[in-house]
Every structure is written in structure tokens, then in C-alpha cells.
Design a protein around this motif. Structure first.
Motif, PDB file in Angstrom:
ATOM      1  N   ASP A 120     -13.009   0.614  -4.214  1.00 21.27           N
ATOM      2  CA  ASP A 120     -11.699   1.104  -4.322  1.00 21.27           C
ATOM      3  C   ASP A 120     -11.073   0.576  -5.541  1.00 21.27           C
ATOM      4  O   ASP A 120     -11.515  -0.182  -6.180  1.00 21.27           O
ATOM      5  N   ASP A 168       0.786  -6.771  -9.835  1.00 19.69           N
ATOM      6  CA  ASP A 168      -0.593  -6.062 -10.394  1.00 19.69           C
ATOM      7  C   ASP A 168      -1.413  -7.409 -10.730  1.00 19.69           C
ATOM      8  O   ASP A 168      -2.754  -7.141 -11.014  1.00 19.69           O
ATOM      9  N   ARG A 185      -7.693   1.260  -8.690  1.00 21.42           N
ATOM     10  CA  ARG A 185      -6.216   1.807  -9.198  1.00 21.42           C
ATOM     11  C   ARG A 185      -6.094   1.719 -10.772  1.00 21.42           C
ATOM     12  O   ARG A 185      -6.673   0.762 -11.506  1.00 21.42           O
ATOM     13  N   PHE A 234      -5.560  -2.443  -2.917  1.00 19.66           N
ATOM     14  CA  PHE A 234      -4.499  -1.762  -3.891  1.00 19.66           C
ATOM     15  C   PHE A 234      -3.718  -0.880  -3.112  1.00 19.66           C
ATOM     16  O   PHE A 234      -2.971  -0.137  -3.727  1.00 19.66           O
TER      17      PHE A 234
END
Length: 181
Positions: free
Chosen positions: A142, A67, A144, A177
């Protein structure tokens, strides 16, 4: 001619995404939501904290390093959290205590997040995050939702909130992601 101008507008759109979080409905009309646009100099603080947490927490938390790489590669990142100002005073028991008063009198636990808190505040946070990612989708950005970025924001002291989630944003030809290992 301006080539690839979409990356230049990402910060402005990130602010609109935070606007969606701010205006999302809140229980009893009480707004305890905290939002932030992560500045470039704070990216490395967050990513380094995520890597440090991965090392401290052990094998089950290697995803924090993955991450951190996503965070470094994102075009922008927003934080959405909740800093509770109390409870909804419904005595619903969802927090694990019989009354709101009992929950509020508990010693707060400080780990990645601070609690216990009123469950309805967590619902408010979820609704705000949902509104934010829906707005990102509307903009074809995009994204996440990441616990890891939020935990790093709290642990590093970058955001004063009880619970925080980070949402990295990206405008590239392929969703960075998606194929994560």
C-alpha cells in the motif's frame, strides 16, 4: 516459525521501488532524478516539519497534519525528486517562458519547491513516481504519493532537490492511506 515476516522485507522492497524510479525513461536521456530511502530518525523530522507547515499555512493545510500521522504509521517511506541541471533546450514554452534561456535566467522562487524549471524535468519526475508506485503495486505494498512529505523534505533540508514527493509504504491488513479524514 517466523510470524509476519512481510514487514521485515519492506526496506529491501523500498529499494527496489527506488530502482524502478531510477530506471524510468528520462527526457533526452538526462537523469536529474534524486531518490532517498527515509531512515527512521528522519521520520520525526519530516512529520514535525509537516505539522509546522500546516500551522504556518493555515486552515486549508490541515491535511498536512493528517499526512504526518500517515507518515509516522508507515513501515517505510521513499522520496523521489528532481534537481534540474538545466533545460531540454526545446524552447517549447510549457514552463511559461518563450525560450529555455529566458526561463533559466529567472530568479528562482523558494517556497515548498524551487522553480521555475523545465517542464520536461517535471514530466521525468512524474514518470519516475509512476514507475515507483507501479512497482509498489506489483509487490502488493500500500502506498500514496504525497506532496506534503516532499515539501517537508525540502523545507527541512533533508533532500536537496527542486521538487520532491514522498511515498509512504505500508504492509498491514488494511490500507492506512485509504480512509483518511
Amino acid at each position: 516459525m517466523i510470524l509476519n515476516p512481510e514487514s521485515e522485507v519492506l526496506e529491501t522492497l523500498a529499494k527496489s521501488i527506488l530502482l524502478a524510479a531510477r530506471t524510468a525513461p528520462k527526457a533526452k536521456g538526462v537523469d536529474d532524478i534524486v531518490t532517498a530511502l527515509v531512515e527512521k530518525e528522519d521520520i520525526e523530522i519530516l512529520a514535525s516539519t509537516m505539522e509546522k507547515l500546516a500551522d504556518e499555512k493555515g486552515a486549508g493545510f490541515v491535511f498536512l497534519k493528517r499526512d504526518a500521522a500517515n507518515l509516522r504509521n508507515a513501515g517505510a517511506t521513499v522520496l523521489i525528486g528532481v534537481k534540474t541541471s538545466g533545460a531540454a533546450s526545446l524552447d517549447c514554452g510549457a514552463c511559461g517562458f518563450e525560450t529555455c534561456s529566458e526561463m533559466l535566467n529567472q530568479q528562482k522562487v523558494e517556497v515548498d519547491f524551487r522553480g521555475p524549471n523545465c517542464m520536461l524535468k517535471y514530466v521525468d519526475l512524474g514518470i519516475a513516481i509512476g514507475a515507483a508506485v507501479a512497482k509498489a503495486k506489483d509487490f502488493c505494498i500500500d502506498n500514496r504519493v504525497m506532496y506534503s512529505i516532499g515539501a517537508a523534505a525540502r523545507v527541512s533540508g533533508l533532500l536537496d532537490a527542486d521538487v520532491v514527493f514522498g511515498i509512504p509504504l505500508s504492509v498491514t491488513g488494511k490500507n492506512i492511506f485509504f480512509d483518511r479524514k
